[in-house]
Design a protein around this motif. Structure first.
Motif, PDB file in Angstrom:
ATOM      1  N   ARG A 210       0.821  -1.217   0.000  1.00  0.00           N
ATOM      2  CA  ARG A 210       0.000   0.000   0.000  1.00  0.00           C
ATOM      3  C   ARG A 210       0.853   1.264   0.000  1.00  0.00           C
ATOM      4  O   ARG A 210       0.552   2.230  -0.692  1.00  0.00           O
ATOM      5  CB  ARG A 210      -0.849   0.026   1.255  1.00  0.00           C
ATOM      6  CG  ARG A 210      -2.035  -0.834   1.155  1.00  0.00           C
ATOM      7  CD  ARG A 210      -2.803  -0.594   2.401  1.00  0.00           C
ATOM      8  NE  ARG A 210      -4.131  -1.121   2.249  1.00  0.00           N
ATOM      9  CZ  ARG A 210      -4.928  -1.353   3.278  1.00  0.00           C
ATOM     10  NH1 ARG A 210      -4.529  -1.089   4.497  1.00  0.00           N
ATOM     11  NH2 ARG A 210      -6.132  -1.831   3.077  1.00  0.00           N
ATOM     12  N   ASN A 211       1.929   1.242   0.803  1.00  0.00           N
ATOM     13  CA  ASN A 211       2.771   2.434   0.897  1.00  0.00           C
ATOM     14  C   ASN A 211       3.448   2.730  -0.440  1.00  0.00           C
ATOM     15  O   ASN A 211       3.638   3.884  -0.813  1.00  0.00           O
ATOM     16  CB  ASN A 211       3.818   2.258   2.003  1.00  0.00           C
ATOM     17  CG  ASN A 211       3.168   2.239   3.376  1.00  0.00           C
ATOM     18  OD1 ASN A 211       2.021   2.661   3.529  1.00  0.00           O
ATOM     19  ND2 ASN A 211       3.886   1.735   4.371  1.00  0.00           N
ATOM     20  N   ARG A 212       3.814   1.673  -1.136  1.00  0.00           N
ATOM     21  CA  ARG A 212       4.425   1.874  -2.453  1.00  0.00           C
ATOM     22  C   ARG A 212       3.442   2.581  -3.391  1.00  0.00           C
ATOM     23  O   ARG A 212       3.803   3.539  -4.081  1.00  0.00           O
ATOM     24  CB  ARG A 212       4.816   0.520  -3.033  1.00  0.00           C
ATOM     25  CG  ARG A 212       5.296   0.628  -4.465  1.00  0.00           C
ATOM     26  CD  ARG A 212       5.611  -0.731  -5.013  1.00  0.00           C
ATOM     27  NE  ARG A 212       6.177  -0.634  -6.353  1.00  0.00           N
ATOM     28  CZ  ARG A 212       6.650  -1.685  -7.012  1.00  0.00           C
ATOM     29  NH1 ARG A 212       6.655  -2.872  -6.455  1.00  0.00           N
ATOM     30  NH2 ARG A 212       7.137  -1.535  -8.216  1.00  0.00           N
ATOM     31  N   TRP A 213       2.201   2.104  -3.402  1.00  0.00           N
ATOM     32  CA  TRP A 213       1.206   2.728  -4.274  1.00  0.00           C
ATOM     33  C   TRP A 213       0.928   4.170  -3.834  1.00  0.00           C
ATOM     34  O   TRP A 213       0.746   5.060  -4.657  1.00  0.00           O
ATOM     35  CB  TRP A 213      -0.086   1.907  -4.303  1.00  0.00           C
ATOM     36  CG  TRP A 213       0.073   0.595  -5.007  1.00  0.00           C
ATOM     37  CD1 TRP A 213       0.987   0.308  -5.995  1.00  0.00           C
ATOM     38  CD2 TRP A 213      -0.682  -0.607  -4.789  1.00  0.00           C
ATOM     39  NE1 TRP A 213       0.833  -1.007  -6.395  1.00  0.00           N
ATOM     40  CE2 TRP A 213      -0.176  -1.590  -5.678  1.00  0.00           C
ATOM     41  CE3 TRP A 213      -1.730  -0.949  -3.942  1.00  0.00           C
ATOM     42  CZ2 TRP A 213      -0.691  -2.894  -5.737  1.00  0.00           C
ATOM     43  CZ3 TRP A 213      -2.251  -2.238  -3.998  1.00  0.00           C
ATOM     44  CH2 TRP A 213      -1.730  -3.198  -4.890  1.00  0.00           C
ATOM     45  N   ALA A 214       0.926   4.380  -2.521  1.00  0.00           N
ATOM     46  CA  ALA A 214       0.690   5.745  -2.030  1.00  0.00           C
ATOM     47  C   ALA A 214       1.799   6.677  -2.510  1.00  0.00           C
ATOM     48  O   ALA A 214       1.539   7.814  -2.918  1.00  0.00           O
ATOM     49  CB  ALA A 214       0.618   5.738  -0.497  1.00  0.00           C
ATOM     50  N   SER A 215       3.041   6.165  -2.498  1.00  0.00           N
ATOM     51  CA  SER A 215       4.167   7.029  -2.869  1.00  0.00           C
ATOM     52  C   SER A 215       4.169   7.348  -4.364  1.00  0.00           C
ATOM     53  O   SER A 215       4.839   8.284  -4.792  1.00  0.00           O
ATOM     54  CB  SER A 215       5.488   6.362  -2.466  1.00  0.00           C
ATOM     55  OG  SER A 215       5.782   5.312  -3.377  1.00  0.00           O
ATOM     56  N   GLU A 216       3.433   6.574  -5.135  1.00  0.00           N
ATOM     57  CA  GLU A 216       3.399   6.845  -6.579  1.00  0.00           C
ATOM     58  C   GLU A 216       2.001   7.247  -7.045  1.00  0.00           C
ATOM     59  O   GLU A 216       1.640   7.063  -8.207  1.00  0.00           O
ATOM     60  CB  GLU A 216       3.910   5.617  -7.347  1.00  0.00           C
ATOM     61  CG  GLU A 216       5.357   5.305  -6.956  1.00  0.00           C
ATOM     62  CD  GLU A 216       6.050   4.368  -7.924  1.00  0.00           C
ATOM     63  OE1 GLU A 216       6.948   4.840  -8.642  1.00  0.00           O
ATOM     64  OE2 GLU A 216       5.688   3.172  -7.943  1.00  0.00           O
ATOM     65  N   ARG A 217       1.235   7.822  -6.139  1.00  0.00           N
ATOM     66  CA  ARG A 217      -0.142   8.137  -6.494  1.00  0.00           C
ATOM     67  C   ARG A 217      -0.276   9.305  -7.472  1.00  0.00           C
ATOM     68  O   ARG A 217      -1.357   9.591  -7.959  1.00  0.00           O
ATOM     69  CB  ARG A 217      -1.004   8.390  -5.239  1.00  0.00           C
ATOM     70  CG  ARG A 217      -0.659   9.631  -4.461  1.00  0.00           C
ATOM     71  CD  ARG A 217      -1.615   9.795  -3.282  1.00  0.00           C
ATOM     72  NE  ARG A 217      -2.955  10.185  -3.705  1.00  0.00           N
ATOM     73  CZ  ARG A 217      -3.323  11.457  -3.887  1.00  0.00           C
ATOM     74  NH1 ARG A 217      -2.484  12.443  -3.676  1.00  0.00           N
ATOM     75  NH2 ARG A 217      -4.558  11.737  -4.253  1.00  0.00           N
ATOM     76  N   ARG A 218       0.865   9.940  -7.784  1.00  0.00           N
ATOM     77  CA  ARG A 218       0.786  10.962  -8.826  1.00  0.00           C
ATOM     78  C   ARG A 218       0.400  10.364 -10.173  1.00  0.00           C
ATOM     79  O   ARG A 218      -0.086  11.064 -11.052  1.00  0.00           O
ATOM     80  CB  ARG A 218       2.111  11.720  -8.933  1.00  0.00           C
ATOM     81  CG  ARG A 218       3.268  10.863  -9.378  1.00  0.00           C
ATOM     82  CD  ARG A 218       4.583  11.654  -9.367  1.00  0.00           C
ATOM     83  NE  ARG A 218       5.704  10.816  -9.765  1.00  0.00           N
ATOM     84  CZ  ARG A 218       6.315   9.945  -8.968  1.00  0.00           C
ATOM     85  NH1 ARG A 218       5.898   9.788  -7.715  1.00  0.00           N
ATOM     86  NH2 ARG A 218       7.323   9.220  -9.408  1.00  0.00           N
TER      87      ARG A 218
END
Ligand code: AGV
Ligand code: CA
Length: 312
Positions: A210-218
């Motif tokens: 989840r954190n990975r996806w959050a960090s690339e949510r741009r």
């Protein structure tokens, strides 16, 4: 040449994410989509599918059909609610319209028509129960030779995930919902690539993912992944009955990038009724299925995240 793929799903979070990812695969031509109301509700799951096609389908007008199939053993309502959550996501409702065509046919007839109309053989992707395929085969057995193979998420040869009264817990839910349908398809000659429950042991939803996806949510597609999986409980300390694995998404990824998985032939049958109904059993007189027994977990998460980044 692109591979024609027909997708039947049942409206869970990973079913709808699978549709999103399938639409990003360069080599797949999605010829049709149908929705069965098993682990989701029919209206929101259908609407969400049409909105995903509109928003992430690169201008393609993929037709969506509703199933009128009914299962033997209903899914828990709490899980089925996920289809309403995805359908309501702002990113799918920005345009305020729904353009992807809705077929007047019920799913199993839509499957028959689409497979017949498509030149050459069609690959089937099923991420819910097999009811619509079983009905299609009963009504039009001649389509069997036009099916290249079936990628299916269903079954287990280890521990089941059904915890219901009057059941012994040996089955996986997609089989349990309609055990007779799975038995029917297993008795056909269709080649089956199987992602069973244990195939997904290396791809749980975790806080790190989840954190990975959050960090690339741009990237809007990565944001969409993160939003969808925000509805599902991750694996933190120990597995519970509601811990989410990327069951259907692994099945979809194994179609798009077969190198991610290792497969072996297992001969199996489906138990159609009684307290073990829906159990898949390995036995010498069973039919062969290609079972995924190992996965490149890191490669899998890289692959789906890259696909999502490419979504416009
Ligand atoms: O058994 C896995 C299947 C997959 O097709 N579904 C979910 C996936 O779409 C049923 C299911 C098992 N456990 C669940 C499920 C859970 N905790 N939440 C929602 N659905
Ligand atoms: Ca599913």
């Amino acid at each position: 040449m692109k591979t024609p793929v027909y997708f039947n799903h049942d409206g869970g979070v990973d079913d709808l994410v699978s549709l999103f990812l399938l639409l990003q695969m360069e080599d797949a031509e999605v010829t049709g989509v149908s929705v069965i109301p098993a682990d989701g509700y029919l209206e929101p799951a259908t609407d969400a599918s049409r909105k995903i096609i509109d928003r992430f389908g690169r201008g393609r007008a993929v037709e969506v059909a509703k199933s009128n199939s009914r299962g033997k053993n209903p899914f828990p309502a709490e899980w089925r609610m996920h289809s309403f959550f995805v359908d309501a996501l702002p990113i799918l409702n920005e345009s305020g319209t729904m353009e992807a065509p809705l077929s007047p046919l019920p799913a199993h007839r839509h499957l028959i028509d689409t497979v017949k109309r498509t030149e050459g053989q069609t690959t089937l992707l099923f991420t819910g129960p097999l009811t619509d395929l079983a009905r299609a085969l009963d009504e039009a057995p001649e389509i069997e030779e036009k099916i290249a193979r079936l990628f299916w998420m269903g079954g287990t040869f280890q521990t089941g995930n059904v915890q219901e009264p009057e059941h012994d817990g040996t089955a996986e839910w997609n089989v349990f919902w309609d055990p007779e349908a799975a038995d029917r398809v297993f008795r056909s000659g269709i080649e089956i690539d199987l992602v069973a429950l244990e195939s997904t042991n290396k791809v749980p939803l975790t806080p790190a993912v989840r954190n990975r996806w959050a960090s690339e949510r741009r990237f809007e597609g990565v944001d969409f992944l993160g939003q969808c999986y925000a509805f599902c409980p991750p694996l933190v300390y120990m597995e519970t009955n509601s811990t989410y694995y990327l069951w259907d998404v692994l099945t979809t990824a194994s179609l798009g990038k077969p190198e991610l998985v290792e497969r072996r032939t297992v001969n199996a049958i489906v138990i159609p009724d009684g307290p073990s109904q829906g159990r898949t059993v390995e036995t010498a007189d069973g039919r062969p299925v290609q079972l995924v027994y190992d996965v490149d977990g890191a490669g899998f998460f890289d692959y789906i995240t890259e696909l999502a980044k490419g979504a416009a």
